[in-house]
Design an enzyme around this catalytic site. Structure first.
Site, PDB file in Angstrom:
ATOM      1  N   ARG A  83     -21.983  -8.900 -12.381  1.00 59.13           N
ATOM      2  CA  ARG A  83     -20.551  -9.011 -11.618  1.00 59.13           C
ATOM      3  C   ARG A  83     -20.741  -9.859 -10.178  1.00 59.13           C
ATOM      4  O   ARG A  83     -19.490 -10.570  -9.807  1.00 59.13           O
ATOM      5  CB  ARG A  83     -20.376  -7.393 -11.141  1.00 59.13           C
ATOM      6  CG  ARG A  83     -19.090  -7.182 -10.641  1.00 59.13           C
ATOM      7  CD  ARG A  83     -18.770  -5.723 -10.402  1.00 59.13           C
ATOM      8  NE  ARG A  83     -17.571  -5.426  -9.854  1.00 59.13           N
ATOM      9  CZ  ARG A  83     -17.256  -4.962  -8.465  1.00 59.13           C
ATOM     10  NH1 ARG A  83     -18.095  -4.801  -7.600  1.00 59.13           N
ATOM     11  NH2 ARG A  83     -15.998  -4.642  -8.318  1.00 59.13           N
ATOM     12  N   ILE A 109     -10.577  -7.422  -7.907  1.00 58.54           N
ATOM     13  CA  ILE A 109     -11.654  -7.016  -8.887  1.00 58.54           C
ATOM     14  C   ILE A 109     -11.746  -5.615  -9.043  1.00 58.54           C
ATOM     15  O   ILE A 109     -12.112  -4.856  -7.981  1.00 58.54           O
ATOM     16  CB  ILE A 109     -13.083  -7.751  -8.842  1.00 58.54           C
ATOM     17  CG1 ILE A 109     -13.797  -7.300 -10.121  1.00 58.54           C
ATOM     18  CG2 ILE A 109     -13.573  -7.371  -7.730  1.00 58.54           C
ATOM     19  CD1 ILE A 109     -15.113  -8.176 -10.277  1.00 58.54           C
ATOM     20  N   SER A 110     -11.506  -4.874 -10.173  1.00 55.17           N
ATOM     21  CA  SER A 110     -11.676  -3.499  -9.828  1.00 55.17           C
ATOM     22  C   SER A 110     -13.014  -2.717  -9.684  1.00 55.17           C
ATOM     23  O   SER A 110     -14.004  -3.623 -10.136  1.00 55.17           O
ATOM     24  CB  SER A 110     -11.142  -2.860 -11.411  1.00 55.17           C
ATOM     25  OG  SER A 110      -9.630  -3.126 -11.654  1.00 55.17           O
ATOM     26  N   LYS A 111     -13.038  -1.763  -9.448  1.00 55.57           N
ATOM     27  CA  LYS A 111     -14.440  -0.821  -9.328  1.00 55.57           C
ATOM     28  C   LYS A 111     -15.098  -0.752 -10.594  1.00 55.57           C
ATOM     29  O   LYS A 111     -14.591  -0.713 -11.729  1.00 55.57           O
ATOM     30  CB  LYS A 111     -14.135   0.608  -8.651  1.00 55.57           C
ATOM     31  CG  LYS A 111     -13.638   0.722  -7.562  1.00 55.57           C
ATOM     32  CD  LYS A 111     -13.213   2.236  -7.264  1.00 55.57           C
ATOM     33  CE  LYS A 111     -12.764   2.537  -5.560  1.00 55.57           C
ATOM     34  NZ  LYS A 111     -12.612   3.930  -5.430  1.00 55.57           N
ATOM     35  N   PRO A 112     -16.333  -0.962 -10.596  1.00 58.35           N
ATOM     36  CA  PRO A 112     -17.186  -0.695 -11.966  1.00 58.35           C
ATOM     37  C   PRO A 112     -16.690   0.659 -12.539  1.00 58.35           C
ATOM     38  O   PRO A 112     -16.764   0.375 -13.975  1.00 58.35           O
ATOM     39  CB  PRO A 112     -18.634  -0.720 -11.468  1.00 58.35           C
ATOM     40  CG  PRO A 112     -18.713  -1.611 -10.055  1.00 58.35           C
ATOM     41  CD  PRO A 112     -17.291  -1.366  -9.490  1.00 58.35           C
TER      42      PRO A 112
END
Length: 267
Positions: A83, A109-112
């Site tokens: 990431r 960028i979205s949270k994992p």
């Protein structure tokens, strides 16, 4: 219309080559099947030190499992994709925290956890029937390319469309070194989907609007599943899961989320 796009990172020599309708349906609960472990494509086993180390991603995966992500295939994919290579250099030390991060042009960028959760929901579709890999997947909103890379590990083919030229170009550069032959990138209006690649066994959106565009529903294969944020009656966002069945569309409204707004056109 253009021919099906080829992802620019498909390299041999290491050098680059030249008013939507509201859906009404029954609510039902899907029980996930025990996933088989799939072999991700296009990536070598992670090694290295520091942020390149598999250990730091293993800690992220452990946290995801503790948060309730129990799909082994998704967890493996999350552990393989680096990431930190998808965020700005000033933010790399936060790359493996469970937080969204800015990627420019007002996008994130979205949270994992959110990435893993949405992909796991796609894999729980009844039409998947325990297959190791999903078939053809359409991603609305490429962003920096991170989710497309994870999808490449769990799907046979990924079409990812981005409406912002700056992000489309950035994602191409981020993904190029990974040489993922099953990822196709499109610069275009995500609200229209991508009819040339349809039908899709799964559709996932990284932006939410008041309703799910009808074009997405038309391009979803029978037995396919769509996962996207959508606006609820309270004005907040929540995840919606929609299955396309012979009896019609069936949908479930799940937990609250916070995504960037879905917009039409290109910029």
């Amino acid at each position: 219309m253009k021919q099906r796009p080829s992802f620019p990172a498909r390299l041999d020599s290491g050098k680059p080559q030249a008013a939507p309708k509201t859906l009404l349906g029954a609510t039902r609960v899907v029980t996930p099947q025990s996933p088989a472990r799939a072999k991700p494509v296009g990536m070598a086993s992670p090694t290295g030190v520091g942020l390149d180390s598999s250990a730091i991603r293993a800690r992220m995966v452990k946290k995801l499992a503790e948060q309730g992500i129990d799909d082994a295939v998704v967890l493996e994919a999350m552990g393989r994709v680096e990431r930190h290579r998808f965020v700005d250099s000033a933010l790399v030390n936060q790359a493996y925290e469970d937080t969204s991060l800015p990627i420019g042009l007002g996008q994130t960028i979205s949270k994992p956890n959110v990435v893993a959760r949405m992909i796991a929901l796609l894999r729980e579709a009844p039409g998947l029937q325990g297959a190791q890999l999903m078939g053809r997947v359409l991603e609305i909103g490429t962003g920096c390319g991170y989710q497309a890379a994870v999808l490449a590990c769990v799907a046979r083919e990924v079409y990812s469309i981005e409406r912002l030229r700056g992000l489309h170009d950035k994602a191409r550069e981020n993904l190029r070194p990974m040489r993922l032959p099953n990822v196709h990138m499109i610069f275009g209006d995500g609200m229209l989907g991508y009819a040339q690649g349809a039908p899709y066994s799964a559709i996932i959106s990284a932006a939410g609007g008041e309703n799910v565009p009808q074009a997405w529903m038309d391009q979803l294969a029978m037995g396919g599943r769509l996962v996207a944020p959508t606006q609820t009656q309270s004005g907040q966002q929540a995840l919606v899961v929609i299955d396309k069945t012979p009896q019609g569309f069936q949908q479930m409204l799940l937990e609250p989320v916070n995504f960037v707004p879905l917009k039409s056109g290109i910029a």
